[in-house]
Design a protein around this motif. Sequence first.
Motif, mmCIF file in Angstrom:
data_model
loop_
_atom_site.group_PDB
_atom_site.id
_atom_site.type_symbol
_atom_site.label_atom_id
_atom_site.label_comp_id
_atom_site.label_asym_id
_atom_site.label_seq_id
_atom_site.Cartn_x
_atom_site.Cartn_y
_atom_site.Cartn_z
ATOM 1 N N GLY A 7 0.827 -1.187 0.000
ATOM 2 C CA GLY A 7 0.000 0.000 0.000
ATOM 3 C C GLY A 7 0.864 1.240 0.000
ATOM 4 N N LYS A 8 0.260 2.367 -0.339
ATOM 5 C CA LYS A 8 1.026 3.613 -0.383
ATOM 6 C C LYS A 8 0.173 4.762 0.119
ATOM 7 C CE LYS A 8 4.297 6.215 -3.211
ATOM 8 N NZ LYS A 8 5.425 5.932 -2.314
ATOM 9 N N LEU A 9 0.769 5.571 1.004
ATOM 10 C CA LEU A 9 0.112 6.753 1.538
ATOM 11 C C LEU A 9 1.058 7.942 1.413
ATOM 12 C CD1 LEU A 9 -1.229 5.144 4.838
ATOM 13 C CD2 LEU A 9 -2.672 5.890 2.934
ATOM 14 N N VAL A 10 0.558 9.056 0.888
ATOM 15 C CA VAL A 10 1.362 10.275 0.783
ATOM 16 C C VAL A 10 0.543 11.431 1.346
ATOM 17 C CG1 VAL A 10 2.560 11.886 -0.738
ATOM 18 C CG2 VAL A 10 2.597 9.423 -1.257
ATOM 19 N N VAL A 11 1.098 12.116 2.329
ATOM 20 C CA VAL A 11 0.462 13.303 2.913
ATOM 21 C C VAL A 11 1.329 14.509 2.567
ATOM 22 C CG1 VAL A 11 -0.291 14.443 5.038
ATOM 23 C CG2 VAL A 11 -0.555 11.957 4.781
ATOM 24 N N LEU A 20 -4.119 14.243 2.306
ATOM 25 C CA LEU A 20 -3.762 12.945 1.747
ATOM 26 C C LEU A 20 -3.861 13.029 0.231
ATOM 27 C CD1 LEU A 20 -3.049 9.969 2.505
ATOM 28 C CD2 LEU A 20 -5.501 9.482 2.353
ATOM 29 N N THR A 21 -2.728 13.002 -0.457
ATOM 30 C CA THR A 21 -2.716 13.171 -1.911
ATOM 31 C C THR A 21 -2.609 11.848 -2.653
ATOM 32 O OG1 THR A 21 -0.308 13.500 -1.882
ATOM 33 C CG2 THR A 21 -1.704 15.470 -1.765
ATOM 34 N N CYS A 64 3.494 -1.394 3.601
ATOM 35 C CA CYS A 64 2.918 -0.066 3.408
ATOM 36 C C CYS A 64 4.031 0.984 3.408
ATOM 37 C CB CYS A 64 1.918 0.243 4.526
ATOM 38 S SG CYS A 64 1.124 1.859 4.364
ATOM 39 N N ASP A 65 4.004 1.843 2.396
ATOM 40 C CA ASP A 65 4.937 2.972 2.315
ATOM 41 C C ASP A 65 4.195 4.248 2.689
ATOM 42 O OD1 ASP A 65 7.012 1.336 1.323
ATOM 43 O OD2 ASP A 65 6.202 1.492 -0.704
ATOM 44 N N VAL A 66 4.720 4.984 3.650
ATOM 45 C CA VAL A 66 4.086 6.216 4.115
ATOM 46 C C VAL A 66 5.072 7.373 3.961
ATOM 47 C CG1 VAL A 66 3.018 7.415 6.057
ATOM 48 C CG2 VAL A 66 2.701 4.944 5.800
ATOM 49 N N THR A 67 4.624 8.436 3.314
ATOM 50 C CA THR A 67 5.435 9.650 3.200
ATOM 51 C C THR A 67 4.657 10.809 3.803
ATOM 52 O OG1 THR A 67 6.485 8.861 1.162
ATOM 53 C CG2 THR A 67 6.611 11.218 1.624
#
Length: 297
Positions: A7-11, A20-21, A64-67
């Motif tokens: 999964g990927k999350l970018v804020v 959250l973009t 999960c990758d979170v930025t």
Amino acid sequence: MVHMERGKLVVERVEGKSTLTRCYSKYPFKFIVPNKVGTSQTDAVWIYTITYGGGIVSGDSIACDVTVGDGCTAVLTTQSSTKVYKSIGSKCSEQLLEACIGKDALLVVIPDPVTCFSTARYSQTQNFKIAAESSLLFVDWITSGRHQNGEKWAFSQYKSTNRILLEGDKPIFLDTILLEQESQCSISDRLQDYQAIAMIVLLGPKLKLIQNQIQEDVKTLMSQQLRVPSIGSGTPSKSNSNHQLSKPSFVASCSTFGPKGIGVVIRVASMTTECVYNFLQHQLASMEPLLGAPPYR
């Protein structure tokens, strides 16, 4: 090699607000993002991780990758405990979190505890890459299992590794906990009456006041818990003898780490999961202005 669903999350900062973009997930997990947590002045994105079927099945591998971009605040949490189901054969369930936290940014990882079923095998790794001005809070904890089913530390193996890297490659915190059954000494034999163990890590300028307060609170708590009652002249009473021999129902320790002690790690062992929840609620309540809601409420 086991394939991990990623999964990927970018804020990022959009029009002056944490936004959250990018949000991508795939079976066996998904993300739920509430429209708003707290007041309109709150600048934090809350993200809930949900697993299909209510838990992690034997052999599942999730990443999960979170930025979290510069100046942003993000909260990663769960709706209930992470259940790890019984292992099929020697299959191990795995979770991996890779997080990158920007300058003047805050990432808060506050899940409910991991609960491993009988014979389960589980491995978790969390890597946090931070800048010099980043702030980070994460809680990593596990319960003894399903009490209603008579299970107490009955899983086969639990491993959790946490790393914090400063400016990309300088390790300032490395920690691994490994619980596994041994022929001569089971996990239950070693942990005895304790039903939950937890680690809380706080780091960075936005959490400095909370770091100071929690260190003072832990020192005060443990000085009360471990104080040996004073004994006057004469034979000690039976109640005093029992008090000296009894083990505390809740134990905590704290220490600093990193350059100039920028981080604090608190370790907890408790005879009830509820006491750990109460401890977290109390110690993290002052984060409400930053997050829009107090953790674990």
